[in-house]
Write an enzyme that holds these catalytic residues in place. Structure first.
Site, mmCIF file in Angstrom:
data_model
loop_
_atom_site.group_PDB
_atom_site.id
_atom_site.type_symbol
_atom_site.label_atom_id
_atom_site.label_comp_id
_atom_site.label_asym_id
_atom_site.label_seq_id
_atom_site.Cartn_x
_atom_site.Cartn_y
_atom_site.Cartn_z
ATOM 1 N N ALA A 234 0.826 -1.110 -0.162
ATOM 2 C CA ALA A 234 0.046 0.126 -0.079
ATOM 3 C C ALA A 234 0.932 1.344 -0.041
ATOM 4 O O ALA A 234 2.017 1.164 0.178
ATOM 5 C CB ALA A 234 -0.660 -0.036 0.958
ATOM 6 N N LYS A 235 0.101 2.428 -0.030
ATOM 7 C CA LYS A 235 0.960 3.786 -0.172
ATOM 8 C C LYS A 235 1.969 3.887 1.057
ATOM 9 O O LYS A 235 3.084 4.560 0.909
ATOM 10 C CB LYS A 235 -0.094 4.747 0.121
ATOM 11 C CG LYS A 235 -0.795 4.958 -1.077
ATOM 12 C CD LYS A 235 -1.477 6.580 -0.897
ATOM 13 C CE LYS A 235 -2.081 6.968 -2.591
ATOM 14 N NZ LYS A 235 -3.601 7.040 -2.169
ATOM 15 N N ARG A 236 1.573 3.195 2.151
ATOM 16 C CA ARG A 236 2.911 3.172 3.332
ATOM 17 C C ARG A 236 4.052 2.770 3.104
ATOM 18 O O ARG A 236 5.050 3.006 3.727
ATOM 19 C CB ARG A 236 2.187 2.385 4.668
ATOM 20 C CG ARG A 236 2.071 1.080 4.515
ATOM 21 C CD ARG A 236 1.590 0.505 5.781
ATOM 22 N NE ARG A 236 0.208 0.189 5.890
ATOM 23 C CZ ARG A 236 -0.383 -0.775 5.471
ATOM 24 N NH1 ARG A 236 0.140 -1.649 5.148
ATOM 25 N NH2 ARG A 236 -1.931 -0.621 5.468
#
Ligand SMILES: [Zn+2]
Length: 275
Positions: free
Chosen positions: A204-206
């Site tokens: 994911a973006k993290r």
């Protein structure tokens, strides 16, 4: 291979996203048969399916809000679709919808027994008892729910095999229920492990920007990325550049490792992404 643009979840649709997907797949070296199918152009098909469910009294109108469902559910499960629906509105019939015209309502299908299925990759899969609960097939916003739309589309498009991430396993028994109710032939399903970040959580973006578009802009070669992914599936001994057509003879579902594939910064650097 068919391409379908799933664009009916309107608040989440970004302008130009479909073109971006087509561009990215083409850059990667993939192609597909025929014109892409676009869900937003097929609403009448989904409406017909809903009518068939209504004619059989398999669905009922549900006027519960999200928080009603959360409060009434005795054993909340943090599945992808929230807690199992406790059946608050299941006493209603299709005709009761006429009396609800002044407030928004969804349509839910009655779920009694969820079927087992034989997964192409995992073998026999039994449904999670926590996944019981009547599911929404038509949203109060007036559009089909994901589960109904994909069943109608896969059947209409003649899909015979679906390979997808194992996060979708809970959806499969529900979709099989819909195939049965609509008297459609289901495809065979294979659920494979996801690609995860270094912390083991789904990518994911993290974990930084791992969109195809970002890799492409950074100058990553598509063959290098395909090679990394092919290696992650156990189809080539080392992550060396490869073109998708070369993988056709190497493709073996059962060779894919049982554990999720960890995409680390080191692996991304090895294909020229990041410093
Ligand atoms: Zn309800």
């Amino acid at each position: 291979m068919l391409l379908r643009i799933e664009d009916i979840d309107s608040p989440r649709i970004k302008a130009g996203a479909a073109d971006q997907i087509r561009d990215d797949l083409t850059w990667l070296g993939l192609d597909w048969d025929g014109e892409p199918i676009v869900q937003s152009q097929r609403l009448s098909l989904y409406e017909t399916a809903l009518r068939r469910l209504q004619e059989q009294e398999l669905v009922y109108p549900c006027s519960c809000t999200r928080s009603d469902v959360a409060q009434a559910a005795s054993a909340p499960h943090a599945g992808q679709e929230g807690p199992a629906y406790p059946g608050t509105c299941s006493h209603r019939t299709v005709a009761d919808a006429a009396n609800l015209a002044d407030r928004p309502f969804a349509w839910r299908i009655r779920v009694r027994d969820l079927p087992d299925f034989t997964d192409l990759y995992r073998g026999l899969v039994k449904p999670d008892p926590a996944a019981r609960g009547d599911i929404v097939v038509w949203k109060s916003a007036g559009s089909p729910a994901y589960q109904l739309a994909v069943v109608v589309d896969d059947a209409d498009m003649g899909v015979t095999e679906v390979i997808r991430g194992d996060d979708l396993i809970p959806s499969t028994p529900r979709q099989l229920l819909l195939y049965k109710a609509l008297e459609l032939t289901p495809p065979r399903f294979g659920h494979v492990p996801l690609v995860v970040g270094p912390d083991g959580r789904r990518l994911a973006k993290r974990h930084g920007d791992t969109r195809l578009a970002a890799l492409r802009e950074a100058g990553v070669r598509p063959e290098a990325l395909v090679g990394l992914l092919a290696w992650s599936c156990g189809w080539i001994p080392r992550p060396t550049p490869v073109n998708p057509p070369e993988l056709l003879r190497l493709y073996r579902l059962e060779a894919i490792p049982r554990n999720p594939f960890k995409l680390t910064p080191e692996l991304l650097r090895s294909i020229g992404y990041g410093s």
